[in-house]
Enzyme design. Structure first.
Site, PDB file in Angstrom:
ATOM      1  N   SER A 204      28.875  55.742  -1.219  1.00  0.00           N
ATOM      2  CA  SER A 204      28.116  54.500  -1.376  1.00  0.00           C
ATOM      3  C   SER A 204      28.616  53.716  -2.585  1.00  0.00           C
ATOM      4  CB  SER A 204      26.622  54.794  -1.494  1.00  0.00           C
ATOM      5  OG  SER A 204      26.340  55.452  -2.694  1.00  0.00           O
ATOM      6  N   ARG A 208      30.291  50.128  -1.574  1.00  0.00           N
ATOM      7  CA  ARG A 208      29.509  48.953  -1.960  1.00  0.00           C
ATOM      8  C   ARG A 208      30.390  47.954  -2.724  1.00  0.00           C
ATOM      9  NH1 ARG A 208      26.446  51.152  -5.233  1.00  0.00           N
ATOM     10  NH2 ARG A 208      24.767  51.679  -3.841  1.00  0.00           N
ATOM     11  N   ASN A 212      31.513  44.289  -1.116  1.00  0.00           N
ATOM     12  CA  ASN A 212      31.099  43.045  -1.745  1.00  0.00           C
ATOM     13  C   ASN A 212      32.288  42.198  -2.178  1.00  0.00           C
ATOM     14  OD1 ASN A 212      28.072  42.640  -2.181  1.00  0.00           O
ATOM     15  ND2 ASN A 212      28.366  44.807  -2.542  1.00  0.00           N
TER      16      ASN A 212
END
Lengths: 281, 68
Positions: A204, A208, A212
């Site tokens: 994660s 992430r 992004n």
């Protein structure tokens, strides 16, 4: 910030694909220029991330030599405020004391922020300069490469494992796998569930940041395409202001995004390491 | 202060924790399957456990952030 080379090079898809392709050396696919096996190196990612790390080292070294205790200069004040901010986060979220955590958090925050900041440089500028030097592919934002983000999160994962074993002992850490979510009657399921939970932490973290930044870069590319895909003529009067306004808006918004992503990466590192160093789970 | 900061920051990542736990389940299953040559069994069962664990973890974080 124009997409002129894209429209001459054969359309918008090529333009985007070209910009999202790393400068690959080693075992690369000759057609797609993507890494074909483990033995491939994204030279641009390595170059820019190391250059930014060198920038942090040089700037802090120079600042460290000219520290003033009575009347600090503006830049020293600025750096001190970042240091205070990171130290405050560590104090708030990390239980106990550990001499490694605050420097690690500061390094992660600054390095990730600087690597993300490469996103704010006009998307065509550095690839265009590189093409003059004969470099065909250049992806300037290291954090839009999964290799960078996963390398960072795997390093954090290694530290999590190290501190878990250091505080709880190998047996204590193993016990955490046995009885964690569902009690003592379904030990095999507990082992799998805890393993999944531990594995999800680095995944994660890395995904992430990558997601992004990749999405942000893609939006910049799409905005750059607005002007490039318009025909030369009256239409440009409408399209160019639109591109400028959109680019400015996304740029300002993206300053928030890059800071937030660097902050989240730093804070979650502190939180995970804090969980690893507390003995009672 | 520490108790007030930690859950808020963990809540930022609920969405990614859910997805990455599902992913981690399937990845672990894929790895175990390739180790023992039992292709769909562990992939599917660990994947299911990942989905279950992800939902459980997200539910726990959202309802009782103090515990996490």
């Amino acid at each position: 910030m124009s997409a002129s080379e894209g429209s001459s090079g054969g359309g918008t898809v090529e333009y985007i694909q070209h910009h999202l392709t790393n400068l690959c050396v080693g075992d690369c696919d000759p057609v797609t220029h993507k890494a074909a096996s483990f033995w491939a190196l994204h030279l641009d990612t390595v170059f820019f991330s190391y250059a930014l790390a060198a920038l942090i080292i040089i700037v802090s070294w120079r600042l460290g030599r000219s520290l003033q205790t009575d009347v600090p200069s503006g830049f020293q004040n600025f750096v001190e405020s970042i240091l205070d901010f990171v130290a405050q986060q560590v104090r708030d979220t990390f239980p106990g004391k550990n001499p490694l955590i605050a420097p690690l958090a500061l390094t992660i925050f600054l390095w990730v922020w600087l690597m993300n900041f490469m996103d704010l440089i006009p998307v065509d500028l550095l690839p265009l300069l590189a093409s003059f030097l004969g470099i065909g592919y250049l992806k300037v934002v290291p954090t839009t490469d999964l290799s960078t983000t996963m390398a960072m999160s795997l390093t954090v994962f290694a530290l999590i494992l190290y501190y878990n074993i250091k505080t709880k002992g190998l047996i204590g850490y193993g016990k955490m796998f046995l009885f964690h979510p569902f009690g003592k009657f379904v030990i095999p399921i507990n082992i799998v569930m805890t393993a999944i939970e531990e594995l999800a932490k680095p995944l994660s973290l890395g995904l992430r940041l990558f997601g992004n930044m990749f999405a942000g870069e893609l939006v910049f590319l799409l905005i750059a395409l607005i002007g490039g895909s318009a025909a030369i003529g009256f239409g440009l009067l409408l399209v160019v202001p639109l591109q400028v306004v959109l680019d400015l808006a996304w740029l300002i918004f993206h300053i928030l995004v890059i800071t937030l992503q660097a902050f989240i990466f730093m804070v979650l590192t502190i939180v995970y390491l804090g969980m690893a160093t507390t003995s009672d789970h | 202060m520490a108790g007030a900061e930690k859950p808020n920051l963990m809540l930022i990542s609920v969405g990614t924790i859910l997805t990455s736990m599902i992913l981690a389940g399937f990845l672990l299953g894929f790895f175990v399957d390739s180790l023992f040559q039992t292709t769909p069994i562990f992939l599917l069962s660990f994947g299911f456990l990942g989905i279950l664990g992800g939902i459980l973890k997200a539910y726990k974080l959202l309802t009782d952030p103090e515990l996490n």
